[in-house]
Design a protein around this motif. Structure first.
Motif, mmCIF file in Angstrom:
data_model
loop_
_atom_site.group_PDB
_atom_site.id
_atom_site.type_symbol
_atom_site.label_atom_id
_atom_site.label_comp_id
_atom_site.label_asym_id
_atom_site.label_seq_id
_atom_site.Cartn_x
_atom_site.Cartn_y
_atom_site.Cartn_z
ATOM 1 N N VAL A 143 0.855 -1.204 0.000
ATOM 2 C CA VAL A 143 0.000 0.000 0.000
ATOM 3 C C VAL A 143 0.887 1.249 0.000
ATOM 4 O O VAL A 143 0.656 2.191 -0.762
ATOM 5 N N PHE A 144 1.922 1.217 0.831
ATOM 6 C CA PHE A 144 2.813 2.382 0.910
ATOM 7 C C PHE A 144 3.732 2.474 -0.306
ATOM 8 O O PHE A 144 4.267 3.533 -0.593
ATOM 9 N N LYS A 157 2.669 1.847 -3.318
ATOM 10 C CA LYS A 157 1.848 2.191 -4.481
ATOM 11 C C LYS A 157 2.302 3.550 -5.003
ATOM 12 O O LYS A 157 2.482 4.476 -4.216
ATOM 13 N N GLU A 182 1.035 6.151 -6.476
ATOM 14 C CA GLU A 182 0.289 7.365 -6.141
ATOM 15 C C GLU A 182 0.532 7.784 -4.679
ATOM 16 O O GLU A 182 0.746 8.954 -4.391
ATOM 17 N N ILE A 183 0.491 6.810 -3.785
ATOM 18 C CA ILE A 183 0.687 7.099 -2.353
ATOM 19 C C ILE A 183 2.137 7.531 -2.120
ATOM 20 O O ILE A 183 2.405 8.495 -1.390
ATOM 21 N N ASP A 203 4.136 8.963 -4.232
ATOM 22 C CA ASP A 203 4.325 10.318 -4.761
ATOM 23 C C ASP A 203 3.773 11.354 -3.794
ATOM 24 O O ASP A 203 4.388 12.382 -3.538
ATOM 25 N N ARG A 204 2.582 11.062 -3.266
ATOM 26 C CA ARG A 204 1.969 12.026 -2.354
ATOM 27 C C ARG A 204 2.805 12.167 -1.080
ATOM 28 O O ARG A 204 2.928 13.253 -0.535
ATOM 29 N N ASN A 205 3.358 11.066 -0.617
ATOM 30 C CA ASN A 205 4.248 11.138 0.551
ATOM 31 C C ASN A 205 5.528 11.889 0.206
ATOM 32 O O ASN A 205 6.073 12.622 1.026
ATOM 33 N N SER A 206 5.991 11.701 -1.039
ATOM 34 C CA SER A 206 7.252 12.336 -1.451
ATOM 35 C C SER A 206 7.130 13.847 -1.555
ATOM 36 O O SER A 206 8.120 14.556 -1.372
ATOM 37 N N VAL A 207 5.942 14.346 -1.878
ATOM 38 C CA VAL A 207 5.807 15.801 -2.010
ATOM 39 C C VAL A 207 5.522 16.452 -0.664
ATOM 40 O O VAL A 207 5.481 17.684 -0.561
ATOM 41 N N ALA A 208 5.337 15.655 0.368
ATOM 42 C CA ALA A 208 5.101 16.204 1.714
ATOM 43 C C ALA A 208 6.441 16.510 2.390
ATOM 44 O O ALA A 208 7.462 15.951 2.005
ATOM 45 N N ARG A 258 10.210 3.986 -13.231
ATOM 46 C CA ARG A 258 9.111 4.941 -13.152
ATOM 47 C C ARG A 258 9.532 6.306 -13.694
ATOM 48 O O ARG A 258 8.765 7.012 -14.316
ATOM 49 N N GLU A 259 10.786 6.646 -13.428
ATOM 50 C CA GLU A 259 11.270 7.951 -13.878
ATOM 51 C C GLU A 259 11.675 7.933 -15.345
ATOM 52 O O GLU A 259 11.985 8.971 -15.919
#
Lengths: 373, 316
Positions: free
Chosen positions: A199-200, A202, A204-205, A207-212, A371-372
């Motif tokens: 889950v962590f 994934k 999308e998750i 990326d969202r954690n990375s921008v925090a 991914r990159e």
């Protein structure tokens, strides 16, 4: 601590599934250990309830009676036809032997037995083997006493059937518990922990954690911490079950070394889970993969089948299975090998753990680069 | 003059042989709703990912709040909110727990966070769905949750990457109204979309992208002024001769006239009474016709004129 807390929040949401897994595998572990512990007893002779009436009263007849009572349980029944029939019917006795008068001369015997039972065949085969051997020694010039002693010794040495290497040792249930535990650990952690780590992981998750404003170090530390807590909790639960099953004996003497080897095995299992978690897999796929890995390792590593029946080719492959070294380590505590073998095997398991962790890191890096673009 | 919140200079990003960003330049000022408009694959998401340091790039510089944007520029990250193109939420957590998790990455104080989470839920209109799991939400509600997770911590810069993809009209309007409200509350917004109507509706400035390049930049009016076409007149069920068609194309300010399937299309450049002039000609020559209407140029026309292709693939 958002990642750490959320890890356990997700686990809590899946608690029913987790409890089911723990229960199923806990029971399975208990059952397998018990079955495994009884396994070798099948190769020892079964004891029958017999009665012998000696109407010869010779030295030879006494030796035969002594021999049979040494193998089987003596039952006191009067030589009364009706009483004997009743005892056979109610299964109080399995076999009645009459040593007829003149046995020392003629070797004549008679019997009463329950029809169609394996017991009677079993006892008759023992008597036949005894007589054959005894007569051979007497014919060779030995006295009755010497012939009896040599016969007993000869029949005794043929008595055990077993796999080479472990034939003379009855392995304790703890051996089976700690070898089967490898399969249970892989299955449990793969099915419970891998989906949460995924889950962590994934995209999308992640990326969202990375921008925090949370450092990668903090995020990784929290995830590793949560993984460590869960895996140690699962391991501790299995050790507690073992402690209850074996009445605390797991913490005593060389048995305590099982804790060390199983803990090292836990580490390598976590590494394995980390590798699988690096891929974006769906729940049914994880279940399938965990079954393939756990069963494959258990069979090839000698958990479910004794390594003694493996061919040399399979044994060579088995050495690449961490389970093989766990089985060897546990075995070394109860069979020949000793502490040197134990620590060598545990050391190899530790190397497996390091290798798996390294592979997990490489896979994660490759996935990131892919991914990159 | 307001300061640049985001500044991109000469950005180059390659995916193996594909040049995703080709010396891309951009400056977004504080308080703007800035639209990045372009077809799929034009480089919008790559630009966003470079701004957020989710992607490394081959050349160029990205500055956010006046400082170089790097993965460890946590000061800048603290003031950025992101609404990803793909819904980025935990399926295992409820609506409330999801927003609380992502808000918690920015706001440590529990009481303050609770307040912010409640505000975000109200803002996107998910009050009745707090305990719902994402899988139980419709596509539109899921998008609203995605937005709430990105804006709950009240960031100064909000980056929204196609937030209305596959959303029903009701949810789309709610989302667009929400974006305008966020902007009124002081947030600078970067909005990427391939829906020109949305960009026209909410964006104060727009950059048109294609093949990783910034083709045009300005307000929607400035962009429309960049092209020749200022008005297109359509007349249905018309029967005109070749000579009449040529005469129409020679009317003052008309630069193109053609008929397709009985429908006349007249393109004009400048002039205030083009429709009257065309209708006068039709009337004077007793040409029978059906419905008549006129359209002002859209951003699609701008894109079409600049690139020679439609902004969006024709929908079936």
């Amino acid at each position: 601590m958002q990642v750490f807390k959320t890890f356990f929040k997700i686990l809590n949401k899946q608690k029913h599934q987790f409890i089911i897994y723990i229960s199923i595998f806990g029971v399975l572990l208990g059952v397998l250990s018990n079955v495994g512990g009884n396994e070798r007893k099948e190769f020892q002779g079964s004891k029958m309830d017999i009665v012998v009436f000696d109407y010869d009263n010779s030295e030879e007849s006494k030796y035969l009676m002594e021999y049979l009572y040494s193998l089987h349980n003596k039952v006191n029944v009067k030589d009364d036809r009706e009483e004997i029939q009743d005892s056979l019917y109610w299964q109080v006795i399995d076999y009645v032997l009459y040593i007829d008068e003149g046995y020392s001369e003629t070797g004549k015997l008679s019997n009463i037995k329950r029809d169609g039972t394996k017991a009677s065949i079993y006892v008759e085969e023992q008597i036949a083997a005894y007589q054959k051997s005894f007569d051979a020694y007497v014919a060779a010039g030995y006295s009755s006493k010497e012939a009896y002693e040599k016969t007993i010794a000869a029949l005794d040495s043929n008595g055990l059937v077993g796999y080479k290497g472990k034939s003379s040792v009855e392995l304790p249930k703890q051996y089976y518990y700690f070898t089967y535990m490898t399969y249970i650990l892989i299955m449990l952690l793969m099915n419970v922990m891998a989906p949460i780590i995924m889950v962590f992981n994934k995209k999308e998750i992640k990326d969202r954690n990375s921008v925090a404003p949370m450092t990668i170090k903090s995020r990784s530390t929290q995830l590793i911490g949560a993984t460590a807590v869960l895996s140690i909790a699962v391991w501790a639960a299995l050790i507690i079950v073992a402690a209850i099953m074996f009445k605390g004996q797991v913490f005593v003497g060389t048995n305590a070394l099982n804790l060390l080897s199983s803990f090292v095995f836990l580490l390598l299992t976590v590494g394995l889970v980390c590798i699988v978690s690096s891929f974006n897999l769906k729940a049914p796929t994880i279940s399938m993969i965990s079954n393939i890995i756990a069963l494959g390792m258990a069979f090839l590593g000698g958990v479910f089948v004794p390594m003694e029946i493996f061919s040399d080719g399979i044994l060579k492959i088995a050495r690449f299975m961490p389970t093989y070294w766990q089985v060897k380590a546990t075995e070394s505590l109860y069979v020949d090998g000793g502490l040197d073998t134990f620590f060598k095997c545990v050391g190899i398991e530790a190397l497996f753990a390091l290798a798996f962790m390294a592979i997990a890191l490489i896979v994660a890096k490759v996935m990131k680069e892919r991914r990159e673009g | 003059m307001s300061e640049a919140v985001v500044k991109i200079e000469n950005l180059v990003k390659r995916y193996k042989e594909v040049l995703a960003l080709d010396h891309f330049n951009l400056e977004i000022k504080e308080g703007e709703v800035f639209g990045l408009l372009g077809p799929n694959g034009s480089g919008k998401t790559t630009t966003i990912n470079c701004i957020l340091s989710l992607l490394s790039y081959d050349k160029g510089e990205v500055e956010v709040f006046g400082k170089k944007m790097t993965p460890d520029n946590y000061e800048a990250k603290r003031n950025i909110g992101v609404v990803m193109q793909n819904v980025a939420v935990f399926d295992e957590l409820t609506v409330y727990e999801n927003i609380d998790y992502f808000c918690g990455l920015y706001i440590k104080d529990k009481a303050k966070r609770k307040e912010y989470v409640e505000e975000a839920i109200t803002f996107v209109g998910l009050e009745d769905f707090k305990k719902f799991y994402p899988k139980k939400l419709s596509g539109g509600l899921l998008r609203r949750l995605n937005i709430a997770c990105g804006i709950a911590h009240k960031p100064k810069l909000i980056i929204m990457d196609e937030p209305t993809v596959a959303v029903d009209p009701q949810s789309r309007n709610k989302i667009l109204e929400g974006i305008e409200e966020l902007n009124r509350n002081g947030a600078t917004i970067i909005y990427t979309s391939h829906y020109m109507e949305e960009v026209e509706q909410i964006c104060s400035r727009i950059a048109i992208m294609d093949k990783g390049k910034n083709l045009a930049l300005g307000t929607k009016d400035e962009l429309k002024k960049m092209i020749k076409n200022t008005e297109t007149i359509y007349i249905e069920k018309i029967e005109v001769t070749k000579e009449q068609l040529e005469a129409i194309s020679k009317i003052n300010h008309v630069y193109s006239a053609n008929v397709e399937d009985g429908k006349l299309q007249v393109k004009c450049s400048g002039g205030k009474h083009n429709l009257i002039n065309v209708l006068n000609y039709i009337n004077d020559n007793n040409i029978p016709c059906g419905r008549v209407y006129s359209e002002l140029p859209t951003l699609n026309d701008v894109f079409l004129e600049i690139t020679g292709k439609e902004l969006r693939d024709k929908e079936a």
